[in-house]
Design an enzyme around this catalytic site. Structure first.
Site, PDB file in Angstrom:
ATOM      1  N   ASP A 204      37.116  -3.145 -14.463  1.00 58.47           N
ATOM      2  CA  ASP A 204      37.312  -1.591 -15.163  1.00 58.47           C
ATOM      3  C   ASP A 204      36.448  -2.490 -15.881  1.00 58.47           C
ATOM      4  O   ASP A 204      36.033  -3.053 -16.039  1.00 58.47           O
ATOM      5  CB  ASP A 204      39.332  -1.571 -15.880  1.00 58.47           C
ATOM      6  CG  ASP A 204      39.128  -3.571 -16.221  1.00 58.47           C
ATOM      7  OD1 ASP A 204      38.879  -3.192 -17.070  1.00 58.47           O
ATOM      8  OD2 ASP A 204      39.174  -4.777 -15.268  1.00 58.47           O
TER       9      ASP A 204
ATOM     10  N   ASP B 234      46.560   1.268 -21.933  1.00 59.00           N
ATOM     11  CA  ASP B 234      46.166   0.438 -22.197  1.00 59.00           C
ATOM     12  C   ASP B 234      46.405   0.015 -23.819  1.00 59.00           C
ATOM     13  O   ASP B 234      46.442   0.475 -24.996  1.00 59.00           O
ATOM     14  CB  ASP B 234      44.433  -0.011 -22.487  1.00 59.00           C
ATOM     15  CG  ASP B 234      43.388  -1.193 -23.001  1.00 59.00           C
ATOM     16  OD1 ASP B 234      44.798  -1.968 -23.692  1.00 59.00           O
ATOM     17  OD2 ASP B 234      42.558  -1.401 -23.031  1.00 59.00           O
TER      18      ASP B 234
ATOM     19  N   GLU C 184      46.759  -3.015 -26.454  1.00 58.96           N
ATOM     20  CA  GLU C 184      46.481  -4.517 -26.637  1.00 58.96           C
ATOM     21  C   GLU C 184      46.036  -4.786 -28.065  1.00 58.96           C
ATOM     22  O   GLU C 184      45.494  -5.702 -28.359  1.00 58.96           O
ATOM     23  CB  GLU C 184      45.871  -4.998 -26.196  1.00 58.96           C
ATOM     24  CG  GLU C 184      44.271  -4.296 -26.069  1.00 58.96           C
ATOM     25  CD  GLU C 184      43.417  -4.922 -24.282  1.00 58.96           C
ATOM     26  OE1 GLU C 184      43.206  -5.841 -25.534  1.00 58.96           O
ATOM     27  OE2 GLU C 184      42.887  -4.228 -23.898  1.00 58.96           O
TER      28      GLU C 184
END
EC number: 3.2.1.17
Length: 339
Positions: free
Chosen positions: A10, A92, A94
């Site tokens: 990624d 994503d 986080e």
């Protein structure tokens, strides 16, 4: 299609415009490329990274915390900037959680549902401790089975050492190292997509898109189902795109690729809900476990205001959901009713 034990990396702007070297080191061309963050940032290296690799998906770095309305805005920003067709779009999550795990979960689920409604397979990315502290991931798996992409590095020596595997249910991909770049392994085969075969070919000219059937004819002044998706063709045979269509006293919306919308759709700054037939819904809509109200005049969703329905008054929150406990400074005339 990716299979068990396939590898991918990624990448984001951190990896720069030229990723050919790290792809060669990894021995794959598969990537998941960052598109966006919050509602303003776009990866400046996106086009170059896509051109140099084989994207199996794209990701968005979330900043919405536990705010469902902000999650919707971020999801739409992400969707609006997808550069090419892929199967997977990744949340994503986080950083910047709220202190309420259920609020965080609700926001993640709303983001992922918008991804699914747009025709993609949603994936949740994070690392195990953060997820356990801030999100009920079992709720995510209940709605989107096998949708986790979890980071867990162990010794972080660049190798996939399963002694340090972050054991959780529903993990599809494992990010096993960030040394010297993010390395990932596929744990579950992609399911075979069952896409109906099209009986013809799409054509484009200066006036737009049209569809040539295998027998040489083309649809016009009608709906046509192509590859499992409904499209509408005008009197000259061109596919309608990015516009409303009134047909038999019902309103429909065609996306920028011409596909008829079902479910939620954001048009301009207003949300609308289309039923399974594609027709715009007015009045009350129950979606998941929440109630929403769409105006009878235009069909747009009501938010942050009272509405009168029947003999009762109801307050709709800023995200459009019916309030459990309406709050107001001045009670409107009539009865306040809460479903």
């Amino acid at each position: 299609m990716v299979k068990k034990n396939d590898l991918f990396i990624d990448v984001s702007s951190h990896n720069g415009y030229d990723i050919t070297g790290i792809l060669e080191q990894m021995g794959t061309t598969n990537t998941i490329v960052k598109i966006s963050e919050s509602t303003t940032y776009l990866n400046p290296c996106l086009s170059a990274q896509v051109e140099q690799s084989t994207p199996i998906g794209f990701y968005h770095f979330a900043r919405f915390g536990g705010d469902v309305a902000e999650a919707e805005r971020e999801a739409q920003f992400f969707l609006d900037n997808v550069p090419t067709q892929v199967k997977y779009l990744v949340l994503d999550y986080e950083d910047d959680p709220s202190g309420n795990a259920q609020a965080n979960t609700n926001a993640c689920l709303r983001f992922m549902q918008m991804i699914a409604d747009a025709g993609y397979t949603p994936i949740y990315y994070s690392y195990k401790p953060f997820t356990l502290d801030n999100v009920d991931y079992q709720q995510i798996l209940a709605q989107f089975p096998n949708s986790l992409w979890i980071a867990g590095y162990g010794l972080n020596d660049g190798n996939a050492d399963f002694e340090y595997f972050p054991s959780m249910d529903g993990i599809r991909w494992w990010q096993y190292s960030s040394n010297p770049f993010d390395k990932n392994i596929v744990l579950l085969d992609d399911e075979e997509d069952e896409k109906p075969k099209t009986a013809g070919t799409w054509k484009q000219d200066s006036k737009g898109w049209w569809f040539r059937r295998n027998n040489g004819s083309f649809p016009y002044n009608k709906w046509e189902k192509i590859g499992g998706v409904w499209y509408y063709f005008d009197s000259k045979g061109y596919c309608l795109t990015s516009e409303w269509l009134k047909d038999n006293e019902k309103w429909y919306y065609l996306k920028d690729n011409g596909a008829m919308v079902t479910g939620w759709v954001l048009v301009g700054s207003e949300w609308y809900y289309m039923d399974d037939s594609g027709a715009m819904v007015t009045g009350w809509v129950k979606y998941k476990n929440n109630w929403y109200y769409m105006t009878n005049e235009r069909g747009n969703m009501v938010s942050n205001e009272f509405i009168k329905s029947g003999k009762g008054w109801y307050f709709m929150n800023t995200n459009g959901e019916l309030a459990d406990n309406p709050s107001f400074t001045k009670e409107p005339d009539g009865l306040i009713t809460v479903a």
